[in-house]
Design an enzyme around this catalytic site. Structure first.
Site, short mmCIF file in Angstrom:
data_model
loop_
_atom_site.label_atom_id
_atom_site.label_comp_id
_atom_site.label_asym_id
_atom_site.label_seq_id
_atom_site.Cartn_x
_atom_site.Cartn_y
_atom_site.Cartn_z
N THR B 44 0.81 -1.20 0.00
CA THR B 44 0.00 0.00 0.00
C THR B 44 0.84 1.24 0.00
O THR B 44 2.02 1.21 0.29
CB THR B 44 -0.80 0.00 1.32
OG1 THR B 44 -1.63 -1.12 1.31
CG2 THR B 44 -1.61 1.23 1.51
N ARG B 62 -5.48 -0.47 -3.90
CA ARG B 62 -5.21 -1.82 -4.44
C ARG B 62 -4.95 -2.79 -3.30
O ARG B 62 -4.18 -2.50 -2.39
CB ARG B 62 -4.00 -1.77 -5.36
CG ARG B 62 -3.56 -3.14 -5.85
CD ARG B 62 -2.33 -3.06 -6.71
NE ARG B 62 -2.63 -2.47 -8.00
CZ ARG B 62 -1.71 -2.34 -8.98
NH1 ARG B 62 -0.49 -2.72 -8.76
NH2 ARG B 62 -2.03 -1.79 -10.12
N GLY B 90 -0.81 -3.43 5.44
CA GLY B 90 -0.42 -4.72 6.01
C GLY B 90 -1.45 -5.76 5.63
O GLY B 90 -2.04 -5.70 4.57
N SER B 172 4.18 -0.22 1.52
CA SER B 172 5.30 -0.51 0.64
C SER B 172 5.68 0.71 -0.20
O SER B 172 6.82 0.86 -0.61
CB SER B 172 4.96 -1.70 -0.26
OG SER B 172 3.78 -1.43 -0.96
N ASP B 209 5.47 1.97 -7.13
CA ASP B 209 5.47 0.78 -6.29
C ASP B 209 4.49 -0.22 -6.86
O ASP B 209 3.36 0.12 -7.19
CB ASP B 209 5.07 1.17 -4.86
CG ASP B 209 4.91 -0.03 -3.98
OD1 ASP B 209 3.93 -0.09 -3.23
OD2 ASP B 209 5.79 -0.92 -4.05
#
Lengths: 142, 282
Positions: B44, B62, B90, B172, B209
């Site tokens: 995320t 997403r 997470g 992330s 990412d």
């Protein structure tokens, strides 16, 4: 400093060695009630959180009572524990679900929700305890 | 589960009965070369920023399951209380259940104190719960809200540590978003500037990412007003197909084919026989 007298509260908590080994009469393992056992299974907990979750409530109570004793003196935890003991006696027989209303109100659990209320609700468990055996176990006759 | 007889009543909460069996199964499966099913994560980008009158929280949409996108438009900004919202990164189930439990607890607490809940209370509850489970609950959260003491923004890590900061990013894509924040953050921004900054930070996470993508959701919290903008910006709009390819048009315009001759013949029809059949409607 004054935690010596509270060591007795830890007698119910499960120590790290000896995980759930049911010991029957004469100190021999209780195959009838807990089934066959293996040393490897019983030595270590199956999950890192298993022991800490088993003892969580007990550890919280111990911490709170010891704080209370340090702040307000010995009478405060003594009186509270007397009330807890009284509330714990007005429950149904072990194989039936009791609401624990008085105990929850005393502990303050009626104003909080955690995983104990959502997951694995005991009133919805698939297994029903055998009444006679549970009563004998509770009364210490077995 | 098949004990011979149950001596003690069962307690609620987590049950660790199947852990050993699961460990054995996992060993067997990896020996065969297959993969154990993995939990759905929200790899995320989530972020939050404090501006002059309140908080702006932003998140992408997403949800991934390994290398596959499980949900193209999931909602990562969760409601905690009317003045507090929380973004979650997470494991998706962990963030969802944790925020719901804390929301219920805060509601009970605010009913008992008859006051609007404070962000610090939510932060304390979350950090105590996450520490109790030693990081096994994989929920990294960005908690923001406005209470009687002004706007507050916290970031909460899965093991239970928290930070109180004016701008935070998690997930992330957090490094990409933090790069944008570090470049353009100023104290006491206006609302539109703050929204644009958060939107750009999430867009940086989305485009740089793999675990983040789809749309950008924003949540603007000020004293007495919450704007939940979902979606605020569709950064990855799938192309619009032309109409002719969706439903091919078979009717041609007048004049496509040239007309050479035209003759009209009228058909004379005469009635030969007329019969009436009654229906049996009994």
């Amino acid at each position: 400093q004054n935690t010596r007298g509270l060591r007795s509260q830890l007698k119910d908590s499960v120590p790290v060695t000896g995980m759930g080994q049911q010991v029957g009469a004469y100190g021999v393992q209780d195959t009838l009630r807990s089934g066959f056992s293996s040393v490897k299974n019983e030595l270590l907990p199956s999950h890192a959180l298993e022991l800490s979750e088993k003892n969580f409530q007990l550890n919280q109570d111990k911490m709170n009572f010891s704080n209370l004793r340090n702040i307000q003196g010995l009478h405060a935890p003594l009186k509270l524990q007397m009330e807890y003991r009284a509330a714990r006696q007005i429950q149904r027989l072990p194989f039936l679900q009791s609401s624990h209303l008085a105990l929850d109100t005393l502990k303050g659990n009626d104003e909080s929700i955690s995983f104990e209320d959502i997951l694995n609700d005991p009133s919805q468990s698939e297994m029903v305890g055998e009444p006679h055996i549970m009563m004998e176990y509770k009364l210490g006759l077995m | 589960m098949a004990t011979l007889s149950v001596c003690q009543p069962q307690l609620g909460g987590f049950s660790f009965e199947n852990c050993k069996r699961n460990a054995v199964l996992e060993a067997e499966v990896t020996k065969l070369g297959c993969n154990v099913p993995s939990a759905r994560k929200t790899g995320t980008t989530i972020c939050g920023v404090v501006f002059k009158d309140g908080i702006v929280l932003g998140a992408d949409t997403r949800a991934t399951e390994g290398m596959i996108v499980a949900d193209k438009n999931c909602s990562k900004i969760h409601y905690i209380s009317p003045n507090i919202y929380c973004c979650g990164a997470g494991t998706a189930a962990d963030t969802e259940m944790t925020t719901q439990i804390i929301s219920s607890n805060l509601e009970l607490h605010s009913l008992s104190t008859s006051r609007l809940p404070r962000v610090a209370t939510a932060n304390r509850m979350l950090k105590q719960m996450l520490f109790r489970y030693q990081g096994h609950i994989g929920a990294a959260l960005v908690l923001g809200g406005v209470d009687c003491n002004g706007p507050h923004l916290y970031s909460i890590y899965p093991h239970g540590s928290t930070d109180k900061l004016p701008y935070v990013t998690m997930g992330s894509g957090s490094l990409a978003a933090m790069a944008v924040f570090e470049d353009r953050y100023k104290q006491d921004m206006e609302e539109e500037d703050a929204k644009r900054l958060v939107r750009d930070a999430i867009a940086a996470g989305i485009f740089n990412d793999l675990g983040s993508g789809s749309n950008i959701d924003l949540c603007v919290i000020t004293k007495g007003r919450v704007d939940y903008l979902r979606p605020h910006d569709m950064a990855n709009k799938k192309g619009v197909r032309s109409q002719r390819l969706i439903r091919p048009v078979y009717a041609y315009k007048q004049g496509t084919t040239g007309v050479l001759t035209k003759s009209v013949i009228k058909l004379d029809l005469e009635v030969v026989e007329e019969t009436v059949q009654t229906m049996d409607t009994s």
